[in-house]
Scaffold this motif. Structure first.
Motif, PDB file in Angstrom:
ATOM      1  N   GLU A   1      37.756  61.700 -42.055  1.00  0.00           N
ATOM      2  CA  GLU A   1      39.218  61.630 -41.979  1.00  0.00           C
ATOM      3  C   GLU A   1      39.849  62.840 -42.660  1.00  0.00           C
ATOM      4  O   GLU A   1      40.807  63.425 -42.151  1.00  0.00           O
ATOM      5  CB  GLU A   1      39.723  60.349 -42.627  1.00  0.00           C
ATOM      6  CG  GLU A   1      41.228  60.212 -42.528  1.00  0.00           C
ATOM      7  CD  GLU A   1      41.750  58.927 -43.130  1.00  0.00           C
ATOM      8  OE1 GLU A   1      42.941  58.915 -43.494  1.00  0.00           O
ATOM      9  OE2 GLU A   1      41.000  57.949 -43.244  1.00  0.00           O
ATOM     10  N   SER A   2      39.305  63.230 -43.795  1.00  0.00           N
ATOM     11  CA  SER A   2      39.816  64.391 -44.508  1.00  0.00           C
ATOM     12  C   SER A   2      39.689  65.661 -43.662  1.00  0.00           C
ATOM     13  O   SER A   2      40.619  66.470 -43.581  1.00  0.00           O
ATOM     14  CB  SER A   2      39.064  64.556 -45.827  1.00  0.00           C
ATOM     15  OG  SER A   2      39.474  65.722 -46.491  1.00  0.00           O
ATOM     16  N   ASP A   3      38.526  65.828 -43.028  1.00  0.00           N
ATOM     17  CA  ASP A   3      38.309  66.995 -42.174  1.00  0.00           C
ATOM     18  C   ASP A   3      39.290  67.001 -41.003  1.00  0.00           C
ATOM     19  O   ASP A   3      39.842  68.047 -40.648  1.00  0.00           O
ATOM     20  CB  ASP A   3      36.871  67.021 -41.656  1.00  0.00           C
ATOM     21  CG  ASP A   3      35.860  67.328 -42.750  1.00  0.00           C
ATOM     22  OD1 ASP A   3      36.261  67.783 -43.846  1.00  0.00           O
ATOM     23  OD2 ASP A   3      34.655  67.095 -42.507  1.00  0.00           O
ATOM     24  N   THR A   4      39.515  65.848 -40.420  1.00  0.00           N
ATOM     25  CA  THR A   4      40.462  65.759 -39.303  1.00  0.00           C
ATOM     26  C   THR A   4      41.846  66.172 -39.758  1.00  0.00           C
ATOM     27  O   THR A   4      42.522  66.955 -39.084  1.00  0.00           O
ATOM     28  CB  THR A   4      40.497  64.324 -38.732  1.00  0.00           C
ATOM     29  OG1 THR A   4      39.197  64.000 -38.249  1.00  0.00           O
ATOM     30  CG2 THR A   4      41.517  64.207 -37.611  1.00  0.00           C
ATOM     31  N   ARG A   5      42.277  65.668 -40.900  1.00  0.00           N
ATOM     32  CA  ARG A   5      43.604  66.028 -41.417  1.00  0.00           C
ATOM     33  C   ARG A   5      43.709  67.525 -41.696  1.00  0.00           C
ATOM     34  O   ARG A   5      44.759  68.118 -41.528  1.00  0.00           O
ATOM     35  CB  ARG A   5      43.917  65.246 -42.680  1.00  0.00           C
ATOM     36  CG  ARG A   5      44.204  63.790 -42.434  1.00  0.00           C
ATOM     37  CD  ARG A   5      44.390  63.060 -43.759  1.00  0.00           C
ATOM     38  NE  ARG A   5      44.635  61.671 -43.551  1.00  0.00           N
ATOM     39  CZ  ARG A   5      45.839  61.112 -43.636  1.00  0.00           C
ATOM     40  NH1 ARG A   5      46.881  61.824 -43.954  1.00  0.00           N
ATOM     41  NH2 ARG A   5      45.979  59.821 -43.426  1.00  0.00           N
ATOM     42  N   GLU A   6      42.614  68.120 -42.117  1.00  0.00           N
ATOM     43  CA  GLU A   6      42.637  69.548 -42.434  1.00  0.00           C
ATOM     44  C   GLU A   6      42.683  70.411 -41.174  1.00  0.00           C
ATOM     45  O   GLU A   6      43.393  71.401 -41.117  1.00  0.00           O
ATOM     46  CB  GLU A   6      41.414  69.927 -43.265  1.00  0.00           C
ATOM     47  CG  GLU A   6      41.399  71.389 -43.662  1.00  0.00           C
ATOM     48  CD  GLU A   6      40.264  71.762 -44.578  1.00  0.00           C
ATOM     49  OE1 GLU A   6      40.147  72.956 -44.880  1.00  0.00           O
ATOM     50  OE2 GLU A   6      39.477  70.878 -44.986  1.00  0.00           O
ATOM     51  N   TYR A   7      41.893  70.048 -40.154  1.00  0.00           N
ATOM     52  CA  TYR A   7      41.737  70.900 -38.984  1.00  0.00           C
ATOM     53  C   TYR A   7      42.617  70.521 -37.796  1.00  0.00           C
ATOM     54  O   TYR A   7      42.738  71.302 -36.870  1.00  0.00           O
ATOM     55  CB  TYR A   7      40.270  70.936 -38.561  1.00  0.00           C
ATOM     56  CG  TYR A   7      39.407  71.545 -39.641  1.00  0.00           C
ATOM     57  CD1 TYR A   7      39.556  72.885 -39.996  1.00  0.00           C
ATOM     58  CD2 TYR A   7      38.482  70.785 -40.337  1.00  0.00           C
ATOM     59  CE1 TYR A   7      38.794  73.442 -41.006  1.00  0.00           C
ATOM     60  CE2 TYR A   7      37.708  71.340 -41.343  1.00  0.00           C
ATOM     61  CZ  TYR A   7      37.866  72.671 -41.673  1.00  0.00           C
ATOM     62  OH  TYR A   7      37.109  73.222 -42.678  1.00  0.00           O
ATOM     63  N   VAL A   8      43.221  69.346 -37.819  1.00  0.00           N
ATOM     64  CA  VAL A   8      44.115  68.924 -36.731  1.00  0.00           C
ATOM     65  C   VAL A   8      45.477  68.639 -37.364  1.00  0.00           C
ATOM     66  O   VAL A   8      45.704  67.548 -37.896  1.00  0.00           O
ATOM     67  CB  VAL A   8      43.565  67.668 -36.008  1.00  0.00           C
ATOM     68  CG1 VAL A   8      44.479  67.266 -34.870  1.00  0.00           C
ATOM     69  CG2 VAL A   8      42.152  67.902 -35.520  1.00  0.00           C
ATOM     70  N   PRO A   9      46.377  69.626 -37.353  1.00  0.00           N
ATOM     71  CA  PRO A   9      47.649  69.506 -38.080  1.00  0.00           C
ATOM     72  C   PRO A   9      48.461  68.254 -37.761  1.00  0.00           C
ATOM     73  O   PRO A   9      49.115  67.717 -38.629  1.00  0.00           O
ATOM     74  CB  PRO A   9      48.415  70.763 -37.668  1.00  0.00           C
ATOM     75  CG  PRO A   9      47.371  71.723 -37.228  1.00  0.00           C
ATOM     76  CD  PRO A   9      46.258  70.894 -36.664  1.00  0.00           C
ATOM     77  N   ASP A  10      48.413  67.759 -36.526  1.00  0.00           N
ATOM     78  CA  ASP A  10      49.213  66.595 -36.156  1.00  0.00           C
ATOM     79  C   ASP A  10      48.472  65.277 -36.352  1.00  0.00           C
ATOM     80  O   ASP A  10      48.964  64.217 -35.974  1.00  0.00           O
ATOM     81  CB  ASP A  10      49.677  66.709 -34.701  1.00  0.00           C
ATOM     82  CG  ASP A  10      50.607  67.892 -34.503  1.00  0.00           C
ATOM     83  OD1 ASP A  10      51.326  68.246 -35.464  1.00  0.00           O
ATOM     84  OD2 ASP A  10      50.596  68.478 -33.406  1.00  0.00           O
ATOM     85  N   ALA A  11      47.294  65.311 -36.960  1.00  0.00           N
ATOM     86  CA  ALA A  11      46.503  64.093 -37.145  1.00  0.00           C
ATOM     87  C   ALA A  11      47.177  63.125 -38.106  1.00  0.00           C
ATOM     88  O   ALA A  11      47.008  61.921 -37.997  1.00  0.00           O
ATOM     89  CB  ALA A  11      45.110  64.430 -37.653  1.00  0.00           C
TER      90      ALA A  11
END
Length: 88
Positions: free
Chosen positions: A48-58
């Motif tokens: 989840e942390s990686d998604t938030r970092e690499y996908v700005p609209d996550a």
């Protein structure tokens, strides 16, 4: 993906170490949430942390800005030429 000897699906050793380290250092609130598998919990937290970092609209309620030093506002000059010291 293939299963590694430790049961992980296709993870390299650096990623496995990252997950293991996170599993060993779960926050108190993460521990209190309860989990039969701290490693799986750590893996989900990191994903989840990686998604938030690499996908700005996550995570629409958060925004991660990326700036270089050249894009920041320069500090205002101080009227006092003495260096700042931390408070006591």
């Amino acid at each position: 993906m293939s299963r590694n000897g430790d049961g992980a699906m296709g993870l390299d050793s650096e990623e496995r170490e990252r997950i293991e380290a996170r599993a060993e250092h779960l926050l108190p609130e993460e521990r209190s949430a309860g989990s039969d598998d701290p490693r799986a919990q750590a893996e989900a937290i990191l994903a989840e942390s990686d998604t938030r970092e690499y996908v700005p609209d996550a995570a629409p309620d958060t925004h991660l800005e990326r700036r270089t030093a050249d894009e920041t506002v320069p500090p205002e000059p101080s009227a006092d030429p003495r260096p700042l010291e931390p408070p006591d």
